[in-house]
Design a protein around this motif. Structure first.
Motif, PDB file in Angstrom:
ATOM      1  N   GLU A  23     -52.998 122.279  37.952  1.00  0.00           N
ATOM      2  CA  GLU A  23     -54.456 122.341  37.844  1.00  0.00           C
ATOM      3  C   GLU A  23     -54.979 121.586  36.611  1.00  0.00           C
ATOM      4  O   GLU A  23     -55.659 122.160  35.752  1.00  0.00           O
ATOM      5  N   ASP A  48     -63.420 115.363  41.751  1.00  0.00           N
ATOM      6  CA  ASP A  48     -62.635 116.545  42.095  1.00  0.00           C
ATOM      7  C   ASP A  48     -61.750 116.229  43.290  1.00  0.00           C
ATOM      8  O   ASP A  48     -62.241 115.844  44.357  1.00  0.00           O
ATOM      9  N   VAL A  68     -57.220 119.303  34.167  1.00  0.00           N
ATOM     10  CA  VAL A  68     -58.616 118.924  33.968  1.00  0.00           C
ATOM     11  C   VAL A  68     -58.601 117.793  32.941  1.00  0.00           C
ATOM     12  O   VAL A  68     -58.192 117.991  31.792  1.00  0.00           O
ATOM     13  N   THR A 125     -60.313 116.431  38.259  1.00  0.00           N
ATOM     14  CA  THR A 125     -59.479 117.606  38.508  1.00  0.00           C
ATOM     15  C   THR A 125     -58.641 117.398  39.760  1.00  0.00           C
ATOM     16  O   THR A 125     -58.989 116.595  40.632  1.00  0.00           O
TER      17      THR A 125
END
Length: 434
Positions: A47, A78, A49, A32
């Protein structure tokens, strides 16, 4: 910030039985970040993923793209605040070489010394964000050795597409060294004479690991007693190289500075033209018509002019470098304006490998938009390699080869010179967590 260790480090922390069981199961990773550049669509995804299984991307979902399906046991990378891009592809490097060793200074070292350089150079390029490189010329199959070492997990590095020996006409660039008197007949690269000799060399290179063929259609800058503008392989020889390589399913790159050699190579069916420094209007039009890729190393001249004498480069080499530098850059701008297909090729090894990303800013300086420069090193390069199913974009089915930077490279291309994290095949190769 949560990260995944290298596979080797992770397995070392568990028992042999558990490690064997884990190795047999699909490995899931989720990545992410704040944003991602979709180089195919030319847009920014907020954003993102990204879900990875066994090194390949299985899902890419943005903020407004729905709910991603994340496996419960997925390990995470992350990267809050970061911008993600596909791992960069450099289409013209020399891993088994050093920008610090030129001319006669190279004769001070033993024959296998270049391979030792390649281990560090491969790591430097990977850490600079280059997860795939096309190595256009290595004596003694050094690039194949480096590829074997990286794939075997002995040391880090990018995916390598090796050319093995580059070759050209006897007495020309890539046609054998002439730094020593004839009695030594030092043969660092291979000279060929006639179409049948070319076909044999293509077959011999492929036999021992070449995945691309590199020929030298004209003289060169960093060779002795050749002129960049002079054609040195005949039309028949160039066509033999293209035809033979294509029959074996390989692509062909032609080192070509001079206008006539460039046009002969394009007409012969060569896939990519390297340098293309002195290309004329007819050559540009021909490249556009035939869809030939140009790979123009317009960044490295600052280093060669600033440091060349100290590295041992001959004055002849530096003179030729000065003569072609600005002409090449001007022709690069013409190619951009004409919409000719261009890829990122730095000629790393002429300048230090860890500086290769400096070419992005130079490409923008001489006519590209930041997105075009990024595409040259990602989706364009993947197409030119014929490997767009594997690399060149953050997309389902491709390897999870991803770099992260701070800031917005579409606003400031120079942020690509400061890559903070590198993921290759879903494994974090560079970057620390907090």
């Amino acid at each position: 910030m949560r990260i995944i260790l290298s596979t080797a480090a992770a397995l070392a922390a568990v028992s042999p039985a558990a490690a064997q069981q884990a190795a047999s199961q699909p490995r899931s990773v989720v990545i992410t970040a704040a944003r991602m550049i979709d180089v195919v669509a030319g847009r920014v995804i907020e954003e993102p993923v990204i879900v990875v299984t066994d090194g390949r991307i299985t899902s890419v979902v943005g903020r407004n793209g729905g709910r991603p399906n994340i496996p419960a046991d997925a390990q995470r990378i992350d990267l809050p605040g970061k911008t993600l891009l596909p791992g960069f592809i450099d289409m013209h490097v020399h891993l088994a070489g050093s920008a610090r060793i030129r001319g006669y200074r190279s004769l001070e070292y033993t024959d296998v010394f270049p391979v030792t350089l390649g281990v560090g150079n491969a790591r430097d390029m990977l850490h600079a964000g280059f997860t795939t490189v096309r190595n256009l010329g290595s004596a003694d199959y050094a690039d194949v050795a480096l590829k074997q070492g990286i794939e075997g997990g002995f040391y880090p590095g990018p995916r390598i597409v090796p050319a093995t020996w580059s070759f050209g006409a006897t007495g020309g660039h890539c046609g054998g060294s002439n730094l020593l008197p004839p009695s030594y007949k030092q043969q660092t690269e291979r000279g060929v004479n006639g179409a049948e000799a070319v076909r044999y060399q293509v077959r011999e290179n492929r036999r021992f690991g070449a995945e691309v063929i590199k020929v030298c259609a004209t003289g060169g800058v960093f060779s002795k007693n050749t002129e960049p503008g002079q054609q040195q392989m005949t039309a028949d020889e160039l066509k033999a190289a293209a035809d033979e390589a294509h029959m074996w399913g390989l692509k062909v790159a032609a080192h070509a500075h001079g206008a006539e050699g460039i046009k002969a190579a394009i007409r012969a069916g060569i896939d990519t033209i390297e340098h293309a420094s002195l290309i004329d209007d007819e050559g540009l039009k021909l490249a556009k018509e035939r869809g030939t890729w140009l790979s123009m190393d317009i960044f490295n001249t600052e280093y060669t002019q600033r440091e060349g004498a100290a590295t041992g480069a001959l004055e002849e080499n530096l003179r030729k470098d000065r003569e072609v530098a600005q002409v090449q850059r001007d022709n690069f701008g013409k190619a951009v304006r004409m919409g000719i297909k261009l890829v990122f090729g730095s000629d790393a090894g002429v300048m230090p490998h860890d500086t290769a990303a400096g070419q992005f800013a130079t490409m923008v300086q001489f006519g590209m938009t930041p997105l075009q420069a990024i595409q040259a090193a990602t989706t364009n390069a993947a197409q030119a390699l014929g490997r767009e199913r594997d690399v060149g974009a953050i997309a389902v089915g491709r390897y999870a080869d991803i770099v992260a930077v701070d800031g917005d490279p579409l606003a400031d291309i120079r942020v690509l010179e400061r890559v903070s994290h590198v993921v290759k095949g879903g494994v974090l190769e560079k970057g620390v967590g907090g």
